[in-house]
Motif scaffolding. Structure first.
Motif, mmCIF file in Angstrom:
data_model
loop_
_atom_site.group_PDB
_atom_site.id
_atom_site.type_symbol
_atom_site.label_atom_id
_atom_site.label_comp_id
_atom_site.label_asym_id
_atom_site.label_seq_id
_atom_site.Cartn_x
_atom_site.Cartn_y
_atom_site.Cartn_z
ATOM 1 N N MET A 64 0.821 -1.208 0.000
ATOM 2 C CA MET A 64 0.000 0.000 0.000
ATOM 3 C C MET A 64 0.857 1.261 0.000
ATOM 4 O O MET A 64 1.864 1.325 0.703
ATOM 5 N N VAL A 65 0.431 2.241 -0.794
ATOM 6 C CA VAL A 65 1.095 3.551 -0.815
ATOM 7 C C VAL A 65 0.036 4.634 -0.633
ATOM 8 O O VAL A 65 -1.150 4.405 -0.880
ATOM 9 N N ASP A 66 0.484 5.803 -0.203
ATOM 10 C CA ASP A 66 -0.437 6.913 0.045
ATOM 11 C C ASP A 66 -0.813 7.671 -1.230
ATOM 12 O O ASP A 66 -1.877 8.276 -1.300
ATOM 13 N N SER A 67 0.090 7.677 -2.217
ATOM 14 C CA SER A 67 -0.133 8.528 -3.382
ATOM 15 C C SER A 67 0.621 8.013 -4.599
ATOM 16 O O SER A 67 1.487 7.140 -4.493
ATOM 17 N N GLY A 68 0.288 8.590 -5.730
ATOM 18 C CA GLY A 68 0.996 8.266 -6.963
ATOM 19 C C GLY A 68 2.457 8.664 -6.881
ATOM 20 O O GLY A 68 3.323 7.977 -7.422
ATOM 21 N N SER A 69 2.738 9.754 -6.185
ATOM 22 C CA SER A 69 4.138 10.185 -6.074
ATOM 23 C C SER A 69 4.936 9.228 -5.192
ATOM 24 O O SER A 69 6.118 8.981 -5.461
ATOM 25 N N GLU A 70 4.311 8.664 -4.146
ATOM 26 C CA GLU A 70 5.017 7.684 -3.318
ATOM 27 C C GLU A 70 5.304 6.419 -4.143
ATOM 28 O O GLU A 70 6.386 5.847 -4.062
ATOM 29 N N LYS A 71 4.339 6.005 -4.954
ATOM 30 C CA LYS A 71 4.522 4.836 -5.817
ATOM 31 C C LYS A 71 5.651 5.083 -6.806
ATOM 32 O O LYS A 71 6.531 4.241 -6.982
ATOM 33 N N ALA A 72 5.648 6.245 -7.451
ATOM 34 C CA ALA A 72 6.688 6.582 -8.426
ATOM 35 C C ALA A 72 8.065 6.614 -7.774
ATOM 36 O O ALA A 72 9.051 6.140 -8.361
ATOM 37 N N LEU A 73 8.146 7.158 -6.566
ATOM 38 C CA LEU A 73 9.423 7.228 -5.860
ATOM 39 C C LEU A 73 9.906 5.833 -5.476
ATOM 40 O O LEU A 73 11.091 5.525 -5.596
ATOM 41 N N ALA A 74 8.989 4.978 -5.032
ATOM 42 C CA ALA A 74 9.358 3.603 -4.679
ATOM 43 C C ALA A 74 9.960 2.892 -5.888
ATOM 44 O O ALA A 74 10.979 2.203 -5.780
ATOM 45 N N VAL A 75 9.344 3.079 -7.052
ATOM 46 C CA VAL A 75 9.860 2.472 -8.287
ATOM 47 C C VAL A 75 11.221 3.064 -8.641
ATOM 48 O O VAL A 75 12.169 2.334 -8.943
ATOM 49 N N GLN A 76 11.337 4.382 -8.577
ATOM 50 C CA GLN A 76 12.592 5.046 -8.926
ATOM 51 C C GLN A 76 13.731 4.610 -8.013
ATOM 52 O O GLN A 76 14.841 4.328 -8.487
ATOM 53 N N LEU A 77 13.478 4.541 -6.723
ATOM 54 C CA LEU A 77 14.524 4.126 -5.783
ATOM 55 C C LEU A 77 14.969 2.691 -6.069
ATOM 56 O O LEU A 77 16.156 2.377 -6.010
ATOM 57 N N ALA A 78 14.012 1.815 -6.372
ATOM 58 C CA ALA A 78 14.347 0.427 -6.677
ATOM 59 C C ALA A 78 15.158 0.337 -7.967
ATOM 60 O O ALA A 78 16.138 -0.418 -8.051
ATOM 61 N N GLU A 79 14.777 1.116 -8.983
ATOM 62 C CA GLU A 79 15.485 1.090 -10.271
ATOM 63 C C GLU A 79 16.935 1.551 -10.135
ATOM 64 O O GLU A 79 17.787 1.147 -10.925
ATOM 65 N N ASN A 80 17.208 2.382 -9.146
ATOM 66 C CA ASN A 80 18.557 2.923 -8.963
ATOM 67 C C ASN A 80 19.515 1.957 -8.258
ATOM 68 O O ASN A 80 20.702 2.263 -8.137
#
Length: 72
Positions: free
Chosen positions: A41-57
């Motif tokens: 679960m995430v609070d927002s689209g921006s939290e989801k996008a950040l989770a993906v970005q951090l993992a991709e890095n």
């Protein structure tokens, strides 16, 4: 599970723990052959996008599947 898979999962989880904008307790991380799957679960689209970005890095990650991340 091989050691590189375990290392990737551990690095992503620790990155989330140190991020003020991603709630690591609500996101499950699974890695198979460099492909990371995020569920939870995430609070927002921006939290989801950040989770993906951090993992991709993270070194060794080939792709990130975040379809399992839903909004609270």
């Amino acid at each position: 599970m091989d050691s590189s898979t375990t290392k990737i999962t551990t690095k992503i989880k620790s990155t989330y723990m140190y991020s003020n904008n991603v709630d690591s307790s609500d996101i499950a991380v699974n890695t198979t052959k460099g492909v990371v799957t995020l569920d939870g679960m995430v609070d927002s689209g921006s939290e989801k996008a950040l989770a993906v970005q951090l993992a991709e890095n993270i070194k060794g990650v080939q792709s990130v599947k975040a379809g399992g991340l839903t909004f609270k």
